[in-house]
Design an enzyme around this catalytic site. Structure first.
Site, PDB file in Angstrom:
ATOM      1  N   TYR A   1      -0.172 -45.027  55.488  1.00 43.54           N
ATOM      2  CA  TYR A   1       0.289 -43.710  55.933  1.00 43.54           C
ATOM      3  C   TYR A   1       0.222 -43.638  57.463  1.00 43.54           C
ATOM      4  O   TYR A   1       1.179 -43.238  58.130  1.00 43.54           O
ATOM      5  CB  TYR A   1      -0.606 -42.636  55.309  1.00 43.54           C
TER       6      TYR A   1
ATOM      7  N   ASP B   1       0.867 -29.914  52.378  1.00 43.25           N
ATOM      8  CA  ASP B   1       0.074 -29.656  51.176  1.00 43.25           C
ATOM      9  C   ASP B   1      -0.685 -28.338  51.280  1.00 43.25           C
ATOM     10  O   ASP B   1      -0.714 -27.539  50.343  1.00 43.25           O
ATOM     11  CB  ASP B   1      -0.899 -30.815  50.933  1.00 43.25           C
TER      12      ASP B   1
ATOM     13  N   GLU C   1      10.097 -35.938  51.871  1.00 48.85           N
ATOM     14  CA  GLU C   1       8.841 -36.696  51.851  1.00 48.85           C
ATOM     15  C   GLU C   1       8.669 -37.440  53.163  1.00 48.85           C
ATOM     16  O   GLU C   1       9.628 -38.014  53.688  1.00 48.85           O
ATOM     17  CB  GLU C   1       8.887 -37.672  50.670  1.00 48.85           C
ATOM     18  N   HIS C   2       7.457 -37.417  53.688  1.00 47.36           N
ATOM     19  CA  HIS C   2       7.125 -38.045  54.977  1.00 47.36           C
ATOM     20  C   HIS C   2       7.942 -37.429  56.118  1.00 47.36           C
ATOM     21  O   HIS C   2       8.235 -38.093  57.111  1.00 47.36           O
ATOM     22  CB  HIS C   2       7.310 -39.572  54.919  1.00 47.36           C
TER      23      HIS C   2
ATOM     24  N   GLY D   1      -1.522 -37.413  43.568  1.00 46.86           N
ATOM     25  CA  GLY D   1      -0.291 -37.079  44.274  1.00 46.86           C
ATOM     26  C   GLY D   1       0.101 -35.616  44.193  1.00 46.86           C
ATOM     27  O   GLY D   1       1.170 -35.223  44.652  1.00 46.86           O
TER      28      GLY D   1
ATOM     29  N   SER E   1      -2.036 -33.314  45.404  1.00 52.47           N
ATOM     30  CA  SER E   1      -2.836 -32.709  46.451  1.00 52.47           C
ATOM     31  C   SER E   1      -4.029 -31.914  45.959  1.00 52.47           C
ATOM     32  O   SER E   1      -4.237 -30.764  46.343  1.00 52.47           O
ATOM     33  CB  SER E   1      -1.966 -31.805  47.317  1.00 52.47           C
ATOM     34  N   SER E   2      -4.825 -32.556  45.134  1.00 52.33           N
ATOM     35  CA  SER E   2      -6.074 -31.908  44.735  1.00 52.33           C
ATOM     36  C   SER E   2      -6.943 -31.674  45.973  1.00 52.33           C
ATOM     37  O   SER E   2      -7.671 -30.677  46.047  1.00 52.33           O
ATOM     38  CB  SER E   2      -6.808 -32.759  43.702  1.00 52.33           C
TER      39      SER E   2
ATOM     40  N   ASP F   1       7.025 -34.074  57.058  1.00 47.00           N
ATOM     41  CA  ASP F   1       6.226 -32.979  57.659  1.00 47.00           C
ATOM     42  C   ASP F   1       5.622 -33.369  59.007  1.00 47.00           C
ATOM     43  O   ASP F   1       5.686 -32.612  59.968  1.00 47.00           O
ATOM     44  CB  ASP F   1       5.185 -32.405  56.678  1.00 47.00           C
TER      45      ASP F   1
ATOM     46  N   GLY G   1      -6.547 -37.323  43.115  1.00 44.77           N
ATOM     47  CA  GLY G   1      -5.901 -38.461  43.790  1.00 44.77           C
ATOM     48  C   GLY G   1      -4.565 -38.833  43.162  1.00 44.77           C
ATOM     49  O   GLY G   1      -4.053 -39.927  43.376  1.00 44.77           O
TER      50      GLY G   1
HETATM   51  C1  GLA Z   1       0.754 -36.607  51.761  1.00 47.32           C
HETATM   52  C2  GLA Z   1       0.385 -35.810  53.014  1.00 47.32           C
HETATM   53  C3  GLA Z   1       1.480 -34.828  53.380  1.00 47.32           C
HETATM   54  C4  GLA Z   1       2.844 -35.498  53.450  1.00 47.32           C
HETATM   55  C5  GLA Z   1       3.081 -36.370  52.214  1.00 47.32           C
HETATM   56  C6  GLA Z   1       4.332 -37.181  52.323  1.00 47.32           C
HETATM   57  O1  GLA Z   1       0.812 -35.763  50.646  1.00 47.32           O
HETATM   58  O2  GLA Z   1      -0.821 -35.131  52.795  1.00 47.32           O
HETATM   59  O3  GLA Z   1       1.169 -34.192  54.591  1.00 47.32           O
HETATM   60  O4  GLA Z   1       2.989 -36.227  54.626  1.00 47.32           O
HETATM   61  O5  GLA Z   1       2.004 -37.248  51.963  1.00 47.32           O
HETATM   62  O6  GLA Z   1       5.456 -36.359  52.326  1.00 47.32           O
END
Ligand code: GLA
Length: 386
Positions: free
Chosen positions: A221, A171, A34-35, A123, A125-126, A37, A121
């Site tokens: 973010y 995503d 996570e975080h 989490g 990734s809609s 990419d 919304g």
């Molecule tokens: C969101 C962003 C992704 C990624 C995640 C955290 O989903 O769209 O690109 O950075 O947060 O891992």
């Protein structure tokens, strides 16, 4: 999904009096990474059986007519007047058209109806599902012959430049490259991936939605991204070959610890460790060692909570509740953070108890019911017969 697709198709046909191309575009899970990419590191996502379905057809002029079944709203625009709307949902669609036009692809207007069952919304990734789905549709409708990676890049450009969120590529990448029963380790620097089998009849993936939406997510973010960049530029004075946190080791961070603001140091250390955890987690998957895999998920959550500081009390509570139950291998917050959902890896036989006890515990402490989804890892965006 069949019922959902049939109803979207029917709505389209009633509205536009034509026969549409039908597309299913999935939400994603991310097992770990996570975080990482946008730091050119590694992630381990897969596509899910929760989808957005599109019914879409090409026009021979430049007009675009969108209908959102979930919001019961219509939006009409044309390719020469793509501007951000105050409704937000049309922007994910307009953004994709904008990205295709910016890169010089020849497209016309479209008629489109869409709707789905990915929590909006939440989490999963809609938004990437909307963007990836439309990019896939345009490629097909206008016979552009683009590969999936190019479509993922166009979808990210939509989000970065039109919607205005500086997200990474995970995503959209997962949305387009998903395969049934497999997760993918994506190398976010080289934009290549490797699939890992992720099917076991005795295991389930559970996504628990806090119901809290991520007010802070967009601004925080971007702050996290800047903090990572700050760490990189500090270390680059000593190691000029470093391009991103992907190239940084814990030894380098330790060596220069005193020169860092402690917050920046924590952020960087989290990313470096999380990248390493993805590597190890992939080895666990190959050995089918879900006990070790679960431990890494727990470590990932602790890092996101204490070092990267993107978790929230509700996310922590859901993770705590999950981990207090037998048969739960691991649990952690998923996605950007500050709200949204957690992902848990559990034994199939405890799923019912999990749903009952986590719901009850969460409701007791927050007064809110979490939405809990047992998800399957499924194919990426695709054409469907309806
Ligand atoms: C969101 C962003 C992704 C990624 C995640 C955290 O989903 O769209 O690109 O950075 O947060 O891992």
């Amino acid at each position: 999904m069949e019922k959902l697709a049939a109803s979207i198709k029917e709505i389209f046909e009633k509205k536009f009096q034509k026969n549409p191309l039908m597309i299913a575009s999935p939400g994603r899970i991310n097992l770990i990474g996570e975080h990482t990419d946008y730091n050119e590191g590694f992630v381990l996502p897969g596509a899910t059986d929760l989808v957005i379905v599109f019914a879409v057809s090409a026009r021979d002029d430049r007009q675009c007519r969108f209908y959102s079944v979930d919001f019961d709203r219509e939006y009409v625009t044309d390719l020469d007047h793509l501007v951000r709307s105050d409704q937000r949902w049309p922007d994910y669609l307009q953004g994709v058209l904008y990205a295709f036009l910016k890169e010089g692809y020849r497209i016309n207007g479209i008629d489109l109806a869409f709707g789905g069952n990915i929590p909006i919304g939440g989490g999963m990734s809609s938004s990437a599902a909307v963007e990836g789905g439309l990019a896939f549709a345009l490629n097909h409708l206008f016979d552009l012959k683009l590969d999936l990676l190019t479509l993922a890049r166009l979808a990210r450009r939509a989000e970065n430049e039109f919607v205005g969120v500086r997200c990474g590529i995970m995503d959209m990448y997962a949305n387009l490259h998903g395969q049934p029963g497999r997760v993918m380790k994506v190398d976010c620097r080289h934009l290549i991936h490797e699939y890992f089998p992720f099917v076991r009849p005795d295991l389930r993936v559970i996504v628990s939605d806090t119901g809290v939406r991520r007010e802070l997510a967009f601004s925080e973010y971007n702050v996290r991204r800047q903090q990572c960049e700050e760490g990189v530029s500090l270390l680059r004075k000593y190691y000029p070959e470093i391009k991103s946190l992907r190239d940084v080791t814990l030894e380098m961070l330790e060596e220069h610890r005193k020169e860092f603001h402690p917050v920046i140091w924590k952020r960087c250390a989290y990313v470096v460790r999380e990248n390493h955890r993805v590597e190890l987690a992939c080895q666990d998957l190959l050995r089918q060692d879900f006990v070790c895999f679960g431990e890494r998920m727990k470590e990932s959550h602790a890092g996101l909570r204490d070092e990267y500081e993107v978790s929230s009390p509700e996310l922590n509570l859901l993770v705590e509740l999950a981990l207090s139950l037998p048969g739960v291998y691991g649990s952690r917050m998923m996605g950007a953070g500050f709200g949204g959902c957690t992902i848990s890896l559990v034994e199939a036989q405890v799923v019912e108890g999990f749903i009952r006890l986590v719901s009850a515990g969460y409701e007791r402490r927050t007064g809110r019911q979490p939405a809990i989804h047992v998800v399957r890892v499924e194919a990426g965006t695709r054409i469907i017969e309806v």
